[in-house]
Design a protein around this motif. Sequence first.
Motif, PDB file in Angstrom:
ATOM      1  N   PHE A 191     -52.944  50.045 119.080  1.00 30.52           N
ATOM      2  CA  PHE A 191     -52.636  50.344 120.476  1.00 30.52           C
ATOM      3  C   PHE A 191     -53.689  51.311 121.035  1.00 30.52           C
ATOM      4  N   TYR A 192     -54.456  50.833 122.026  1.00 23.40           N
ATOM      5  CA  TYR A 192     -55.364  51.707 122.764  1.00 23.40           C
ATOM      6  C   TYR A 192     -54.679  52.049 124.084  1.00 23.40           C
ATOM      7  N   THR A 193     -54.407  53.330 124.271  1.00 21.14           N
ATOM      8  CA  THR A 193     -53.677  53.756 125.462  1.00 21.14           C
ATOM      9  C   THR A 193     -54.430  54.900 126.135  1.00 21.14           C
ATOM     10  N   GLU A 194     -53.876  55.381 127.229  1.00 26.36           N
ATOM     11  CA  GLU A 194     -54.498  56.522 127.903  1.00 26.36           C
ATOM     12  C   GLU A 194     -54.529  57.750 126.999  1.00 26.36           C
ATOM     13  N   ARG A 195     -53.552  57.856 126.113  1.00 29.49           N
ATOM     14  CA  ARG A 195     -53.523  58.991 125.184  1.00 29.49           C
ATOM     15  C   ARG A 195     -54.283  58.693 123.889  1.00 29.49           C
ATOM     16  N   TYR A 196     -54.451  57.421 123.603  1.00 26.18           N
ATOM     17  CA  TYR A 196     -55.213  57.006 122.412  1.00 26.18           C
ATOM     18  C   TYR A 196     -56.364  56.102 122.854  1.00 26.18           C
ATOM     19  N   PRO A 197     -57.353  56.644 123.600  1.00 24.08           N
ATOM     20  CA  PRO A 197     -58.390  55.777 124.190  1.00 24.08           C
ATOM     21  C   PRO A 197     -59.444  55.299 123.203  1.00 24.08           C
ATOM     22  N   ASP A 198     -59.815  56.130 122.247  1.00 24.49           N
ATOM     23  CA  ASP A 198     -60.906  55.784 121.321  1.00 24.49           C
ATOM     24  C   ASP A 198     -60.390  55.488 119.917  1.00 24.49           C
ATOM     25  N   GLN A 199     -59.579  56.383 119.388  1.00 28.36           N
ATOM     26  CA  GLN A 199     -58.958  56.155 118.083  1.00 28.36           C
ATOM     27  C   GLN A 199     -57.547  55.621 118.321  1.00 28.36           C
ATOM     28  N   PRO A 200     -57.329  54.343 118.039  1.00 23.98           N
ATOM     29  CA  PRO A 200     -56.036  53.751 118.410  1.00 23.98           C
ATOM     30  C   PRO A 200     -54.891  54.249 117.545  1.00 23.98           C
ATOM     31  N   LEU A 201     -53.674  54.087 118.087  1.00 22.55           N
ATOM     32  CA  LEU A 201     -52.456  54.282 117.308  1.00 22.55           C
ATOM     33  C   LEU A 201     -52.264  53.021 116.476  1.00 22.55           C
ATOM     34  N   ILE A 202     -52.201  53.179 115.154  1.00 23.84           N
ATOM     35  CA  ILE A 202     -52.169  52.026 114.246  1.00 23.84           C
ATOM     36  C   ILE A 202     -50.808  51.929 113.559  1.00 23.84           C
ATOM     37  N   ILE A 203     -50.270  50.722 113.562  1.00 24.26           N
ATOM     38  CA  ILE A 203     -49.046  50.417 112.812  1.00 24.26           C
ATOM     39  C   ILE A 203     -49.396  49.282 111.850  1.00 24.26           C
ATOM     40  N   LYS A 204     -49.106  49.504 110.581  1.00 29.68           N
ATOM     41  CA  LYS A 204     -49.546  48.544 109.575  1.00 29.68           C
ATOM     42  C   LYS A 204     -48.492  48.428 108.483  1.00 29.68           C
ATOM     43  N   GLY A 205     -48.292  47.209 107.988  1.00 20.27           N
ATOM     44  CA  GLY A 205     -47.358  47.000 106.888  1.00 20.27           C
ATOM     45  C   GLY A 205     -46.957  45.550 106.777  1.00 20.27           C
ATOM     46  N   ALA A 206     -46.003  45.289 105.889  1.00 16.34           N
ATOM     47  CA  ALA A 206     -45.542  43.920 105.649  1.00 16.34           C
ATOM     48  C   ALA A 206     -44.995  43.327 106.939  1.00 16.34           C
ATOM     49  N   GLY A 207     -45.530  42.163 107.311  1.00 14.70           N
ATOM     50  CA  GLY A 207     -45.147  41.556 108.580  1.00 14.70           C
ATOM     51  C   GLY A 207     -44.469  40.222 108.450  1.00 14.70           C
ATOM     52  N   ALA A 208     -44.094  39.850 107.233  1.00 18.34           N
ATOM     53  CA  ALA A 208     -43.412  38.571 107.029  1.00 18.34           C
ATOM     54  C   ALA A 208     -42.569  38.673 105.774  1.00 18.34           C
ATOM     55  N   GLY A 209     -41.622  37.762 105.650  1.00 18.99           N
ATOM     56  CA  GLY A 209     -40.722  37.747 104.504  1.00 18.99           C
ATOM     57  C   GLY A 209     -39.300  38.035 104.909  1.00 18.99           C
ATOM     58  N   ALA A 210     -38.367  37.409 104.205  1.00 11.76           N
ATOM     59  CA  ALA A 210     -36.955  37.517 104.569  1.00 11.76           C
ATOM     60  C   ALA A 210     -36.430  38.942 104.451  1.00 11.76           C
ATOM     61  N   ASP A 211     -36.832  39.653 103.389  1.00 12.22           N
ATOM     62  CA  ASP A 211     -36.311  41.006 103.168  1.00 12.22           C
ATOM     63  C   ASP A 211     -36.705  41.958 104.292  1.00 12.22           C
ATOM     64  N   VAL A 212     -38.012  41.954 104.657  1.00 15.72           N
ATOM     65  CA  VAL A 212     -38.455  42.900 105.689  1.00 15.72           C
ATOM     66  C   VAL A 212     -37.934  42.500 107.063  1.00 15.72           C
ATOM     67  N   THR A 213     -37.823  41.189 107.315  1.00 15.40           N
ATOM     68  CA  THR A 213     -37.248  40.754 108.595  1.00 15.40           C
ATOM     69  C   THR A 213     -35.787  41.178 108.692  1.00 15.40           C
ATOM     70  N   ALA A 214     -35.042  40.981 107.600  1.00 18.00           N
ATOM     71  CA  ALA A 214     -33.643  41.404 107.570  1.00 18.00           C
ATOM     72  C   ALA A 214     -33.523  42.906 107.772  1.00 18.00           C
ATOM     73  N   SER A 215     -34.453  43.669 107.182  1.00 15.56           N
ATOM     74  CA  SER A 215     -34.398  45.125 107.338  1.00 15.56           C
ATOM     75  C   SER A 215     -34.675  45.528 108.780  1.00 15.56           C
ATOM     76  N   GLY A 216     -35.514  44.747 109.482  1.00 15.59           N
ATOM     77  CA  GLY A 216     -35.756  45.019 110.902  1.00 15.59           C
ATOM     78  C   GLY A 216     -34.523  44.780 111.737  1.00 15.59           C
ATOM     79  N   ILE A 217     -33.790  43.701 111.419  1.00 11.60           N
ATOM     80  CA  ILE A 217     -32.526  43.427 112.113  1.00 11.60           C
ATOM     81  C   ILE A 217     -31.537  44.555 111.827  1.00 11.60           C
ATOM     82  N   PHE A 218     -31.492  44.957 110.565  1.00 12.24           N
ATOM     83  CA  PHE A 218     -30.624  46.058 110.154  1.00 12.24           C
ATOM     84  C   PHE A 218     -30.942  47.318 110.965  1.00 12.24           C
ATOM     85  N   ALA A 219     -32.234  47.609 111.125  1.00 13.88           N
ATOM     86  CA  ALA A 219     -32.642  48.800 111.877  1.00 13.88           C
ATOM     87  C   ALA A 219     -32.167  48.728 113.320  1.00 13.88           C
TER      88      ALA A 219
END
Length: 814
Positions: A778-806
């Motif tokens: 995410f490049y935003t007005e507050r993060y113009p040069d060094q972006p805010l980064i979100i990284k991790g497992a993005g597929a699979g039944a367990d992690v998807t289920a945990s997202g629903i749980f959240a």
Amino acid sequence: MKVLKFGGTSVANPENINKVRSILENLDSEKVAVVVSAFGGVTDLLITTAHLASSQDLNYKMSLQEIEERHLNTIRELIPVQAQSQVLSKVKGDLNTLETLLEGSFLIGELTPKLSDKIVSYGELLSSFIITEYFKNVGLDIAFKDSRELIITDNNYGKAVVDFPETNANCQAFFEENTHQIVLLPGFMASSKSGDSTTLGRGGSDFTAAIIAAAQQASILEIWTDVSGMYTANPKLVKQAKCISQISYEEAMELSHFGAKVLYPPTIQPVLGKKIPIAIKNTFEPESLGTLIGENHNGQGKTVRGISHVGNISLLSLEGPGMIGTPGISKRFFETLSLKNISIVLITQASSEHSICVGIADGDAEVATEAVNETFAYEISRNRIKPVNLEKDLTIVALVGDNMKSHQGLSGKMFSTLGKNNVNIRAIAQGASERNISAVIRKDDVRKALNSLHETFFEENIKQLNLFVMGVGNVGSKFLAQIRQQKKYLKEEMKLNVRVIGISNSRTMAFDEDGISLKEWEATLSRGEKADKKQFFDRVKSLNYRNSVFVDNTASAAVSDSYTNYLRNSISVVTCNKIACSSDLGYYKELKHLAKQYNAPFLFETNVGAGLPIIDTLKHLIASGDKVRKIQAVLSGSLNFIFNTFNNSVTFHDVVKEAQEQGYTEPDPTIDLSGIDVMRKILILARESGYPLDIGDIHNDSFLPKESLETKTNDEFFASLKKYEADFQKLYKEAVKSESKLKYVAQFEDGQAQVGLQKIPKGHDFYNLEGSDNIVLFYTERYPDQPLIIKGAGAGADVTASGIFADIVRIGNF
């Protein structure tokens, strides 16, 4: 002296009467007056029989026969054969008199209040005599006394007014001469000064016991019934309701007035002045403590002591400009209702004097409307006052407690709780004593309202979430397993009681109003009914549970089309189905609007990045005033897995097949490989960033051959992958040659979005993205040069289920 009263359920049959016998046998030597009701259901049967007779319906004879058999069979079961003759003779004589009274009603086609009282009183008269004779035969020191010889009333048949001076004198004289330990009396019945039978109103057996207790200055009045005391709410509607161990007279009166049926409201009045405590006890669990009603039993500082309700209420509203500043309007209004013998349950009046609103019984609504309109006919004709506005099928819900007056914010807490659950309040009333706060609501909302309020005021802030889960395949089954595993933690640590009430797959659906066992949900579903999306919704709506959440684990467009129905009924929606949020912009906006309008969260964190908190983070950025300038992302865990696994030693076909088997792809893998899935995700992120894009605004630079994109089945698609293996190997070799890696990238900048396969050079944030991981910059007005980064497992039944749980937990904290 003690006074004990046993209600209809306590003496409903010989088995129960023996339980009463056991209670009396365990009493100490203190003298006791015992008041009994008619056998359970007999009073209603007598009323029905009388009305049949007065309607000249010969079926009254069948009802009378049922009454006769009930009493004669009880005698035969309880009383030894050698002692039955005298008892049967007396009871048959009374039944013959009852038959004569009913015949008279049949012949004249009329049932006067006086005759009705005489007929109905036979329920208590018969039961008390039979029970007394049984107790004599088992050796109890007992005598029978007809209450009509003690309790004297006026001639207000059906709900007679007691003459206390004469009644007290009669009771004192009788009990002074009584030599037996136990005196058994029929409840409910009395007599007028002229000697005619009268009754004290439904529930009058309690009143009988209270009258005798007050007259004799009893040490205690015990009301024995089928529940273990007064509860914080109706336990039939609120399963978490608790017994109130001690309560004040005033609190008990409020609760009994507002529907706590274990105590007839007038019961407290005679004993209140004498400060005689009342114990509510359970005939079927005599060892239970029950509830003690007395002075200053204020629950050790607790504010709300109980939540009660009165059903079948109508609101009668009179309003108009002609009421303002005009003396006598209220007098005429209330006098009209009084002349029609209509009781008012609730009153509220605007300070502007523009309107008066009262709550009355549904059964009185039509008569009241006609009478008030007639009274104010002149004002109505001159448009000074509007015709009466009548609303039926309502319920009054009330909070009760002596200490409520010294605590601020209770009304706000009550109304906030109801509002969060979309329970509309039609009228509000609070007495000057502040011992009661009442709200009028739709009767269909009463279960939801009572449970919500009980949760707020009595359950240590434990919030119940009721889930309705559609889709229990790979992701859905993992989700249910996670709920089961964490159920105890959620309740103890997060104060959330999560229940799954309904589940459905494409074939069957099942519901359990008490919660489906997550250990055996598959077996429950296998026994379910045929799946139907509309019927599933109709069931969720009709249950009308508080904090209801619809969980969509499917990839179905038809299911996503139903979200509006749920949200309009204040049912939250949690979904991993991307179709709704990436469909027509108007539909997306409508869903967001409905969620706000009906106070029902619409959460879809798993639409982008499975269990990663991408959307939640984006929402916080926007809410805090930041503005998104650019988004770069690898959003397909399946495509990332495929291109991280694919090389010159394995075919593209085999890698895609493996991704499908491991659950990384959609059931139709073309959705992932065509880029449609990534387009949907970047579209959702753009919309959540505040940009009104549609799917057609996104440029897709697909790497698949046209023939692969146009296949109709999975078999055709996989066959095409084999056919074009050389093209895929060429893409790989070009990336290796340039010391790059292949990544399917989504980008949004300056209101424009695009997706496509790119060669990512060393040193780029995407280069070392492994396995099925996702990454978002995410490049935003507050993060113009060094972006805010979100990284991790993005597929699979367990992690998807945990997202629903959240998302479920977010709703719990909402």
